[in-house]
Every structure is written in structure tokens, then in C-alpha cells.
Scaffold this motif. Structure first.
Motif, PDB file in Angstrom:
ATOM      1  N   MET A  47       0.995  -1.291   0.105  1.00  0.00           N
ATOM      2  CA  MET A  47       0.003  -0.099   0.087  1.00  0.00           C
ATOM      3  C   MET A  47       0.885   1.298  -0.130  1.00  0.00           C
ATOM      4  N   LYS A  48       0.538   2.136  -1.018  1.00  0.00           N
ATOM      5  CA  LYS A  48       1.481   3.217  -1.098  1.00  0.00           C
ATOM      6  C   LYS A  48       1.644   4.154  -0.087  1.00  0.00           C
ATOM      7  N   GLY A  49       2.856   4.579   0.739  1.00  0.00           N
ATOM      8  CA  GLY A  49       2.758   5.212   1.536  1.00  0.00           C
ATOM      9  C   GLY A  49       2.332   4.786   3.115  1.00  0.00           C
ATOM     10  N   ALA A  50       2.332   3.499   3.283  1.00  0.00           N
ATOM     11  CA  ALA A  50       1.862   2.740   4.517  1.00  0.00           C
ATOM     12  C   ALA A  50       3.473   1.998   4.977  1.00  0.00           C
ATOM     13  N   MET A  51       3.435   1.677   6.066  1.00  0.00           N
ATOM     14  CA  MET A  51       4.298   0.544   6.656  1.00  0.00           C
ATOM     15  C   MET A  51       3.389  -0.421   7.401  1.00  0.00           C
ATOM     16  N   ILE A  52       3.763  -1.526   7.571  1.00  0.00           N
ATOM     17  CA  ILE A  52       3.233  -2.378   8.131  1.00  0.00           C
ATOM     18  C   ILE A  52       3.812  -2.668   9.705  1.00  0.00           C
ATOM     19  N   MET A  53       2.970  -3.061  10.396  1.00  0.00           N
ATOM     20  CA  MET A  53       3.197  -3.270  11.975  1.00  0.00           C
ATOM     21  C   MET A  53       2.620  -4.525  12.494  1.00  0.00           C
ATOM     22  N   ASN A  54       3.589  -5.154  13.066  1.00  0.00           N
ATOM     23  CA  ASN A  54       3.039  -6.538  13.528  1.00  0.00           C
ATOM     24  C   ASN A  54       3.889  -6.710  14.924  1.00  0.00           C
ATOM     25  N   LEU A  55       3.172  -7.723  15.664  1.00  0.00           N
ATOM     26  CA  LEU A  55       3.530  -7.968  17.064  1.00  0.00           C
ATOM     27  C   LEU A  55       4.671  -9.112  17.186  1.00  0.00           C
ATOM     28  N   GLY A  56       5.527  -9.062  18.075  1.00  0.00           N
ATOM     29  CA  GLY A  56       6.405 -10.038  18.604  1.00  0.00           C
ATOM     30  C   GLY A  56       6.115 -10.777  19.540  1.00  0.00           C
TER      31      GLY A  56
END
Length: 331
Positions: A230-239
Motif C-alpha cells: 500500500m503506497k505510503g504505508a508501513m506494516i506493523m506486527n507484534l512479536g
């Protein structure tokens, strides 16, 4: 219609982190991290800085092989440097990517006979002599992503009813964050589409910026979801450490990357926002309405336990992923 990852706009957190709108946003973020454990982040304001990182990564991957191999990750016990294509493993299978690992530059520790081996995760970075422009770009990115990480963990903490500063001591004076610059590619002859196999991240929060080539997939309760760029987005995920700390209320979601077909490349960067290696996490006393939905902090696979000490939990996967480093420095 196929399922999609949720989108979270962090503008409110950036502009007025203590306001009522930010409180509502924190609760929304908490719910996302409870149900999916993965989301797109928009409004982060780092597009220009990210392009600088991608540009310098492209310059590195374009260097002749001897220049890249001069900072082989197996040179030191600190898991920093260049991973040669096909030498990394996930659950014993080859990952078809080469990559460059960095963290905050630190002096190499001198370990005593009773010191834990995971202290060797700290140490100096390896910088390519042929690309002196890389260091200032990476150092700047590490600083900017640290601020994003603090903002997001404070929002999550607030959403959990713990107060925004609950996790701050775990990052004082600094955490043990890491950065990967990754190129997924399959050789013309041989190889598979396993860019990196199914796994959980081991720390607190991961932030991914990817190019326009897809391949990241997420397994949410058995449903495979494509994390389409997705243009302009970063992805966040949990550890796993956040999963452990919240007794499973927040989830470390399994994910993988499928490499593009031979002749194409996929580039991404992943920043791992982790507490200090010495930190130990046991289940937090959550509000009752949240605690009743916490299934436990361990992974469902008994062969993949979550250790309560950050350094021990991170080292377990580094040793499995990099058998060359394990043989040379940890055997």
C-alpha cells in the motif's frame, strides 16, 4: 471478497498523544493487535526518509560480491552484516533472500564464564567500506524508527489500561532494536519461492516497509491474508515478547514471504523495536475485561517455546536462522 489487513492512521498519536481522540485511537489499536496482530500504518510522515534507505540499500546490493561478502554476518557473533543468498534458514529450510543487518552501534561485550550468550547480540555494526554514504542514512533511520516505536508502544500501553509510560523502563537507557534491509530473489536454476518461511517475530513490535512487489502473507486463525503493498504505508506486527507480557491478549501472528519468480526482486526493510536484552516478561495484570480474553503467552507449537527473557528469546531464532554464525561463534 478476500480479507484485508486493517489500516491504522497514526496522525492523531503524532499530533496530540494525550488527547481524547488519541485515547480512542489507542483502544482501536489495542483491538487490532488483539484480533489480527498485523496492520497497515499510515500518516507516519517518513516517506522521504524511507526512500533514502531504499536508495542506499539498492547501492549496497549493486556492489560487487566481494564488497558485500567483506561484511559477512558470520564474521562476528553479533548477527550484524551481510547474509549471503541461500544461507539463512527457517525451520531448517532455505530462505531465498540476501540481507543486511544493523542495530545500534555498541562496543563488543566481554563475557565472563557465567554470562549469558545472548549478550553477544550487542556489538558494533559492520559497514561496507565501498559505500561510506550508508552509515549516516541508517543511523538516521534507526533514530526515526525508535520514535515511531515509542509512540506505538505507548499507545498500546494506554489502550491496555496500563498508562502510556508503562513500558518505558524496558527501553531505558535504550532498547535493543535491529534493522534488516532485505532483497528477495530466486536464482535462475534451483531454489524455491520461500523468501522466508512461516515464523513469529521474537521481540515487541516490527515495522515493515516494502516495495511494490507483493509476497508478504499473514496467517490469522488459519486464513491466509496477502499483505498487499500500500503506497505510503508501513506494516506493523507484534512479536512474542508482547504476547508473553500480555498472556496472549496481544498476538504474535505467523507470517511468511514468498519470493518473486526468477528474474525479479523484492525489496523491503524491517525494523524490530525491542526492549533491552536483559528484560524479563511475565504476564501483566490486565483489566478483567481484557484478561478473560487472554489465552496464554506461549505459541501453540510446543517445539517453538517463548522464553521470558528478551535476549534468550531473540537468540533462539538467530541461531536457527544462521547456522554459519552458530557454528563459528556459539558451538
Amino acid at each position: 471478497m478476500s480479507a484485508k489487513l486493517p489500516v491504522f492512521d497514526i496522525q492523531t498519536l503524532r499530533q496530540n498523544p494525550g488527547g481524547s481522540a488519541a485515547r480512542h485511537a489507542a483502544e482501536t489499536l489495542r483491538d487490532i493487535c488483539h484480533h489480527q496482530g498485523f496492520c497497515y500504518l499510515v500518516g507516519h510522515g517518513l516517506d522521504i526518509a524511507a526512500r533514502r534507505v531504499f536508495n542506499v540499500a539498492d547501492q549496497f546490493f549493486a556492489l560487487p560480491s566481494p564488497d558485500r561478502r567483506s561484511i559477512d554476518i558470520a564474521n562476528t557473533p553479533h548477527f550484524r552484516g551481510y547474509t549471503i543468498l541461500g544461507t539463512e534458514r527457517t525451520k531448517g529450510a532455505q530462505d531465498w533472500r540476501d540481507q543486511l543487518d544493523f542495530a545500534d552501534d555498541q562496543s563488543a561485550p566481554t563475557l565472563g564464564p557465567n554470562d549469558p550468550a545472548w549478550l553477544n547480540l550487542r556489538g558494533p555494526n559492520q559497514w561496507p567500506e565501498a559505500l561510506p554514504a550508508m552509515k549516516p542514512v541508517i543511523d538516521d533511520w534507526l533514530l526515526q524508527m525508535h520514535e515511531i516505536g515509542l509512540m506505538m508502544i505507548r499507545a498500546l500501553s494506554r489502550g491496555l489500561g496500563l498508562g502510556a509510560s508503562y513500558f518505558d523502563p524496558y527501553f531505558d537507557p535504550q532498547g535493543d532494536a535491529r534493522l534488516k534491509l532485505i532483497r528477495y530473489r530466486v536464482p535462475e536454476h534451483g531454489g524455491t519461492d520461500q523468501g522466508v518461511g512461516w515464523h513469529h517475530d521474537t521481540g515487541f513490535l516490527t515495522f515493515i516497509i516494502q516495495d511494490e512487489i507483493g509476497g508478504l502473507q499473514v496467517d490469522i486463525d488459519g486464513q491466509i491474508i496477502d499483505a498487499t503493498p500500500m503506497k505510503g504505508a508501513m506494516i506493523m506486527n507484534l512479536g512474542e515478547m508482547l504476547q508473553m507480557a500480555t498472556d496472549g491478549y496481544l498476538r504474535a501472528t505467523p507470517h511468511r514471504v514468498k519470493s518473486p519468480p526468477p528474474g525479479r526482486e523484492r525489496k523491503s526493510m524491517a525494523y524490530f523495536f525491542n526492549p533491552r536484552l536483559e528484560c524479563e516478561f511475565k504476564p501483566i495484570d490486565l483489566p478483567n475485561e481484557l484478561a478473560r480474553d487472554a489465552p496464554g503467552g506461549q505459541n501453540t507449537d510446543p517445539n517453538d517455546p517463548v522464553f521470558s527473557v528478551v535476549g534468550e528469546n531473540i537468540l533462539k531464532t538467530r541461531l536457527r536462522a544462521h547456522p554459519d554464525v552458530a557454528r563459528r561463534h556459539y558451538s
